[in-house]
Motif scaffolding. Structure first.
Motif, PDB file in Angstrom:
ATOM      1  N   MET A 134       0.840  -1.195   0.000  1.00  0.00           N
ATOM      2  CA  MET A 134       0.000   0.000   0.000  1.00  0.00           C
ATOM      3  C   MET A 134       0.875   1.244   0.000  1.00  0.00           C
ATOM      4  O   MET A 134       2.000   1.222   0.492  1.00  0.00           O
ATOM      5  CB  MET A 134      -0.913   0.009   1.235  1.00  0.00           C
ATOM      6  CG  MET A 134      -1.907  -1.134   1.251  1.00  0.00           C
ATOM      7  SD  MET A 134      -2.968  -1.138   2.722  1.00  0.00           S
ATOM      8  CE  MET A 134      -4.075   0.200   2.347  1.00  0.00           C
ATOM      9  N   THR A 504      -2.910   1.612  -6.552  1.00  0.00           N
ATOM     10  CA  THR A 504      -4.055   2.521  -6.604  1.00  0.00           C
ATOM     11  C   THR A 504      -5.286   1.874  -7.240  1.00  0.00           C
ATOM     12  O   THR A 504      -6.408   2.075  -6.777  1.00  0.00           O
ATOM     13  CB  THR A 504      -3.665   3.800  -7.364  1.00  0.00           C
ATOM     14  OG1 THR A 504      -2.485   4.327  -6.762  1.00  0.00           O
ATOM     15  CG2 THR A 504      -4.764   4.837  -7.298  1.00  0.00           C
ATOM     16  N   GLY A 507      -7.322  -0.148  -4.798  1.00  0.00           N
ATOM     17  CA  GLY A 507      -7.716   0.501  -3.551  1.00  0.00           C
ATOM     18  C   GLY A 507      -6.601   0.570  -2.541  1.00  0.00           C
ATOM     19  O   GLY A 507      -6.815   0.922  -1.377  1.00  0.00           O
ATOM     20  N   ASN A 508      -5.369   0.250  -2.976  1.00  0.00           N
ATOM     21  CA  ASN A 508      -4.205   0.320  -2.085  1.00  0.00           C
ATOM     22  C   ASN A 508      -3.469   1.648  -2.238  1.00  0.00           C
ATOM     23  O   ASN A 508      -2.251   1.713  -2.134  1.00  0.00           O
ATOM     24  CB  ASN A 508      -3.242  -0.843  -2.374  1.00  0.00           C
ATOM     25  CG  ASN A 508      -3.753  -2.162  -1.839  1.00  0.00           C
ATOM     26  OD1 ASN A 508      -4.795  -2.211  -1.206  1.00  0.00           O
ATOM     27  ND2 ASN A 508      -3.033  -3.232  -2.100  1.00  0.00           N
ATOM     28  N   SER A 509      -4.236   2.699  -2.478  1.00  0.00           N
ATOM     29  CA  SER A 509      -3.642   4.029  -2.653  1.00  0.00           C
ATOM     30  C   SER A 509      -3.135   4.597  -1.330  1.00  0.00           C
ATOM     31  O   SER A 509      -2.387   5.572  -1.309  1.00  0.00           O
ATOM     32  CB  SER A 509      -4.672   4.987  -3.256  1.00  0.00           C
ATOM     33  OG  SER A 509      -5.836   5.025  -2.446  1.00  0.00           O
ATOM     34  N   ARG A 540     -13.530   2.725  -5.160  1.00  0.00           N
ATOM     35  CA  ARG A 540     -12.438   1.761  -5.271  1.00  0.00           C
ATOM     36  C   ARG A 540     -11.079   2.358  -4.939  1.00  0.00           C
ATOM     37  O   ARG A 540     -10.291   1.774  -4.197  1.00  0.00           O
ATOM     38  CB  ARG A 540     -12.417   1.178  -6.690  1.00  0.00           C
ATOM     39  CG  ARG A 540     -11.327   0.120  -6.900  1.00  0.00           C
ATOM     40  CD  ARG A 540     -11.368  -0.365  -8.339  1.00  0.00           C
ATOM     41  NE  ARG A 540     -10.342  -1.347  -8.607  1.00  0.00           N
ATOM     42  CZ  ARG A 540     -10.549  -2.660  -8.693  1.00  0.00           C
ATOM     43  NH1 ARG A 540     -11.743  -3.149  -8.473  1.00  0.00           N
ATOM     44  NH2 ARG A 540      -9.553  -3.477  -8.999  1.00  0.00           N
ATOM     45  N   ASN A 542     -10.011   5.339  -3.445  1.00  0.00           N
ATOM     46  CA  ASN A 542      -9.805   5.895  -2.112  1.00  0.00           C
ATOM     47  C   ASN A 542     -11.160   6.399  -1.598  1.00  0.00           C
ATOM     48  O   ASN A 542     -11.908   7.025  -2.350  1.00  0.00           O
ATOM     49  CB  ASN A 542      -8.793   7.058  -2.168  1.00  0.00           C
ATOM     50  CG  ASN A 542      -8.446   7.598  -0.800  1.00  0.00           C
ATOM     51  OD1 ASN A 542      -9.240   8.292  -0.176  1.00  0.00           O
ATOM     52  ND2 ASN A 542      -7.244   7.293  -0.337  1.00  0.00           N
ATOM     53  N   ASP A 677     -16.830  -5.007  -7.129  1.00  0.00           N
ATOM     54  CA  ASP A 677     -16.321  -4.093  -6.103  1.00  0.00           C
ATOM     55  C   ASP A 677     -17.451  -3.629  -5.188  1.00  0.00           C
ATOM     56  O   ASP A 677     -17.267  -3.449  -3.986  1.00  0.00           O
ATOM     57  CB  ASP A 677     -15.682  -2.853  -6.743  1.00  0.00           C
ATOM     58  CG  ASP A 677     -14.230  -3.077  -7.070  1.00  0.00           C
ATOM     59  OD1 ASP A 677     -13.951  -4.098  -7.713  1.00  0.00           O
ATOM     60  OD2 ASP A 677     -13.398  -2.249  -6.692  1.00  0.00           O
ATOM     61  N   GLY A 683     -10.945  -2.471  -0.939  1.00  0.00           N
ATOM     62  CA  GLY A 683     -10.198  -1.382  -0.316  1.00  0.00           C
ATOM     63  C   GLY A 683     -10.370  -1.273   1.188  1.00  0.00           C
ATOM     64  O   GLY A 683     -10.501  -2.265   1.905  1.00  0.00           O
ATOM     65  N   SER A 707      -6.787  -3.865   4.397  1.00  0.00           N
ATOM     66  CA  SER A 707      -7.873  -3.759   3.417  1.00  0.00           C
ATOM     67  C   SER A 707      -8.684  -5.045   3.376  1.00  0.00           C
ATOM     68  O   SER A 707      -8.239  -6.099   3.837  1.00  0.00           O
ATOM     69  CB  SER A 707      -7.277  -3.505   2.027  1.00  0.00           C
ATOM     70  OG  SER A 707      -6.489  -4.624   1.639  1.00  0.00           O
ATOM     71  N   ASN A 725     -19.754  -2.053   0.064  1.00  0.00           N
ATOM     72  CA  ASN A 725     -19.044  -0.926  -0.538  1.00  0.00           C
ATOM     73  C   ASN A 725     -19.709   0.385  -0.098  1.00  0.00           C
ATOM     74  O   ASN A 725     -20.938   0.478  -0.030  1.00  0.00           O
ATOM     75  CB  ASN A 725     -19.083  -1.054  -2.067  1.00  0.00           C
ATOM     76  CG  ASN A 725     -18.283   0.024  -2.782  1.00  0.00           C
ATOM     77  OD1 ASN A 725     -18.557   1.208  -2.666  1.00  0.00           O
ATOM     78  ND2 ASN A 725     -17.296  -0.402  -3.546  1.00  0.00           N
TER      79      ASN A 725
END
Length: 892
Positions: A134, A504, A507-509, A540, A542, A677, A683, A707, A725
């Protein structure tokens, strides 16, 4: 495993140099009764060879093989075949639950009196750990090292489990963290284009084929490797020796002519292709690219287009073997003998693209003159929503009005606490050069580096509210960016290396700085991201970012400098130079020739040989992980990452007979384009959600929640995250976003309501619109649905992988008749539903659904069972594909 039957005399010997290979010749099969198969699309030739090689009279019959030749008559077929890929590819988000299921199957095998050793991959499986890094740290030289430390700290339990799997299972390899993204590692190293296997004293040669637990497995189609994404459920069955049941697909030919104009990127091309194919409608179909335009694309360009097959809805986006394939294999350090085999095999089979040869026969075609492609981005929430770059700023104003109900608020700006700048609607708060679409392609990576260089020379800087990141798909990217001298330029603008892997897009932003997040949320701002990936679905990237745009890496750098979607970067100045003069995009945009010249001097095959020389070894972190456990896994009771799932509880050798669904409650009403998603987010985990509550009760601090994607090995977390979500809209609760439903007139979390229904013994159904389950191959979108007690999903249409995954988990998919929907039948969610005919279900059978309305009125609605094949019906009868496989393994 090849078989003894050879109805069409296809088994032959191919000599390449001083080596001999056994292969199944399509030209010989054509002479011996399969008339016309030389005209098949290249991708269907791969399928035909698979059937010829595996003909056994039972799973593959002579009639199955003849059906491929008969495809040429109508250019489509309703014939079901059994297809066996050569190998399976996994990434760790989807791979961990697959290995968890294998471990659980070993436990279940013991309980059923079987041998746990039988639960083993029967085809080669490669799992690339690439989805867990991340972007916690960014914009400094130490970002990469700090993110790696954090990754191992967060994922210790998962990595211990995967190290056990690496030692416990045969035919299973794990590529350690920090190596690259699975698709690029596949393209640059794992894929062979032509596979070989020692069998009965012979070396058998056959096309490299695979299925992967990531929908973007299709990227390797650019290397003429037929592969596509499947759910983890299907992948597990494939690696346990089960054929993939499929209908002989329609194949849409996409003709490319011309060449890209100067300054136009492969990303601009692929966004145009996605838009065209989405409009065409290719869901469930093969797409194959052909035409003279292929001569003007690099293999990396082809891989960029192939990567986004899920975004245009196709099963695959195939490019045949040609001279570029051979050059790429050579430039990435593949063995000389293998390259010679690829050329000889492809030519012997009629699988080598030759511009002088006649075009294949396709089901349908469309055409693009590549020279008409213009600079583009796509957003704010779907990859197919392409916008010409010149229309991006007015397009954002339209989005503000139509999507967010904030017409005329583009200029709204607020102060940011503790900083000397403000923040406004449309500001780009994330600019990410991220895997996986583009980072296989040196032209756009070097292009981004040159934009950074030219921007630095002009004195331009990135806006202070932008979170910048660079997450390449392989370590080779770092080598050539450094050799080209442009990594320094990227570093100076904040695009320091943050990790090798999927960030990103998945969702690993990582979190935005607190003060930026606070300004956005306190003032209800529409913040934006610009990323060079392939996914920009709602919620997704952020949780603080509501509008997300896909763009080429050079444009990501440009937007980081501009800092806003309100700026028309084709006309407005990005900033001013040292002398106060305006600087425009054209002033810092490199020519195609500049990029090509720098690539030529920056990339060599030694880079690939060195980086992949000892690829499974891993760094000191990986090597320090202790491996514990033997043939079965010792499930750690306190783990919040890995738990023994409940799928096989109370399982017996004889499955229970199917029964009609009686008096089911409605859990959700959903509109079109509900993605996987939406159903199973990957995320961030919100503290006040059921999943967050569960983790807090297990003494996990909010900062360590990680996450949903990383916790896919724990069904307790994932059940609570299903339909959770933050942007999902259940129409039973109009105007409310998030994972809620109505039960007995009261709004509740979906998980809580489902558990109450479960305790009362009440089955559940879900209603949805078109393209239900679009997006990544989320096995947990199906697993979570099953564990919540949902027995059927009734939609207007399904995405291919999700429909298959629902079947694999024993959940029944149905579709309304054309033109009908839950809205047209006045369903509000307060009804009770009975589906009749389930006990005697046949593939693609119409059945009666009785709806009892709150008023007491009853209505019979006919719906179509989307159990498409006899094999799928067997899985449903068994309770799911894993139960089917396990019973077979134990009984054998």
């Amino acid at each position: 495993m090849t078989t003894s039957l050879d109805s069409f005399g296809a088994k032959k010997t191919l000599k390449v140099g001083d080596k001999s290979y056994t292969y199944f010749s399509i030209p010989d099969a054509e002479k011996n009764g399969l008339e016309g198969v030389s005209k098949l699309p290249f991708s269907l030739k791969v399928v035909l060879e698979n059937l010829l090689r595996f003909e056994d009279g039972r799973t593959v019959t002579k009639e199955d093989i003849q059906a491929v030749a008969q495809w040429l008559v109508n250019r489509k077929s309703s014939h079901e075949i059994s297809y066996r890929p050569a190998r399976v590819l996994m990434q760790d988000f989807t791979g961990v639950p697959a290995v968890v299921d294998l471990a659980a199957m070993r436990d279940a095998a013991v309980k059923l009196g079987g041998d746990p050793k039988k639960v083993n991959p029967l085809v080669p499986v490669d799992l690339v750990i690439d989805h867990s890094v991340m972007v916690d740290y960014f914009g400094t030289a130490s970002s990469f090292a700090l993110n790696v430390e954090k990754e191992y700290e967060r994922n210790k339990e998962r990595y211990e489990f995967l190290r056990w799997g690496q030692s416990a299972f045969d035919n299973f390899r794990a590529v350690p963290p920090g190596t690259g993204i699975c698709h690029q590692v596949n393209l640059e190293y794992l894929a062979k284009t032509v596979w070989t296997k020692e069998e009965n004293g012979e070396t058998v040669a056959y096309p490299d084929t695979l299925v992967g637990t990531d929908s973007h497995t299709t990227m390797v189609n650019g290397l003429a490797v037929l592969g596509w994404g499947v759910g983890g459920i299907e992948a597990e069955a494939a690696m346990l020796g089960q054929p993939i049941s499929m209908l002989i697909p329609e194949v849409v030919g996409f003709k490319l002519t011309g060449e890209l104009n100067d300054g136009i990127t492969a990303t601009d091309l692929v966004l145009t292709v996605v838009e065209m194919l989405r409009k065409k409608g290719v869901v469930g179909k093969f797409v194959e690219f052909y035409g003279p335009g292929l001569d003007n694309l690099s293999l990396e360009d082809a891989a960029t287009i192939a990567n986004m097959a899920p975004e245009y809805g196709a099963t695959c986006g195939f490019f045949p073997v040609d001279n570029d394939t051979l050059k790429y294999l050579e430039s990435t350090g593949r063995e000389k003998d293998r390259i010679a085999l690829v050329e000889a095999y492809a030519k012997a089979q009629g699988m080598f693209r030759d511009s002088s040869a006649p075009e294949p026969v396709f089901t349908d075609t469309l055409e693009l003159d590549i020279s008409t492609v213009v600079p583009s981005i796509a957003g704010p929430k779907r990859p197919q929503d392409r916008i010409s770059l010149a229309d991006a700023a007015p397009g954002f104003a339209k989005t503000m009005a139509e999507e967010f109900n904030k017409a005329g608020e583009e200029s709204k700006r607020v102060a940011v606490e503790g900083r000397d700048h403000d923040l406004g609607n449309g500001d780009v708060v994330i600019a990410a050069i991220t895997s996986c679409t583009n980072t296989s392609n040196p032209s756009v990576l070097i292009g981004a580096g040159l934009v950074a260089r030219k921007a630095r020379e002009k004195g331009l800087t990135v806006k202070p509210w932008v979170k910048t990141s660079l997450a390449p798909g392989s370590q080779v990217v770092t080598d050539y960016l450094e050799k080209a001298g442009v990594q320094t330029d990227l570093d100076e603008l904040g695009f320091n290396l943050t990790g090798y892997g999927c960030t990103t897009c998945i969702g690993n932003s990582g979190p935005l700085p607190d003060e930026i997040s606070k300004a956005i949320n306190d003032n209800d701002l529409v913040a934006c991201s610009v990323l060079s990936g392939n996914r920009n679905f709602e919620g997704r990237v952020n949780p603080d970012v509501r509008a997300n745009y896909l763009a080429s890496p050079p444009l990501v750098v440009a937007y980081a400098i501009a800092g806003s979607l309100n700026i028309d970067i084709t006309r407005d100045a990005l900033g001013t130079d040292q002398d106060g003069n305006p600087v425009y995009l054209k002033d810092i945009w490199p020519s195609t020739q500049e990029i090509a010249d720098l690539i030529r001097t920056s990339i060599n095959e030694e880079m690939f040989e060195q980086r992949y020389g000892d690829v499974f070894k891993g760094d000191e972190h990986w090597q320090a992980i202790k491996v514990e456990g033997g043939m079965t896994y010792g499930w750690p009771a306190g783990s919040t990452y890995v738990q023994n799932p409940p799928y096989f509880e109370d399982m017996t050798m004889e499955p229970k007979p199917l029964e009609d669904i009686e008096n089911a409650a409605v859990m959700g009403l959903f509109l079109d384009s509900i993605t996987t998603d939406h159903i199973s987010p990957a995320g961030a985990i919100k503290a006040n959600s059921p999943a967050g509550t569960y983790l807090a009760e297990h003494q996990v601090a909010v900062k360590d929640f990680n996450s949903f994607g990383s916790r896919r090995g724990n069904h307790e977390v994932m059940m609570r995250g299903t339909f959770a979500n933050i942007r999902i809209k259940n129409q039973m609760v109009p105007g409310v976003e998030g994972g809620v439903t109505m039960k007995d007139g009261e709004q509740k979390w979906i998980y809580d309501a489902c558990m109450e229904y479960k305790d009362a013994g009440t089955p559940l159904v879900v209603f949805a619109g078109k393209e239900y389950g679009t997006g990544s191959s989320r096995d947990w979108a199906a697993k979570g649905t099953k564990l919540l007690g949902v027995q059927a999903v009734i939609a207007e249409s399904f995405e291919r992988i999700h429909r298959s995954n629902l079947v694999g988990m024993g959940v029944l998919p149905f579709t309304f008749k054309e033109g009908e929907s839950w809205q047209s039948h006045g369903i509000t969610g307060t009804e009770r539903v009975t589906i009749k005919g389930v006990a005697d279900l046949k593939p693609r059978q119409m059945v009666d659904m009785e709806v009892v309305y709150e008023s007491g009125e009853k209505k019979i609605i006919q719906v179509l069972s989307r159990i498409d094949t006899e094999d799928e019906l067997e899985y449903i009868k068994a309770g799911g594909i894993l139960h089917y496989v396990l019973r077979n393994l134990v009984s054998s």
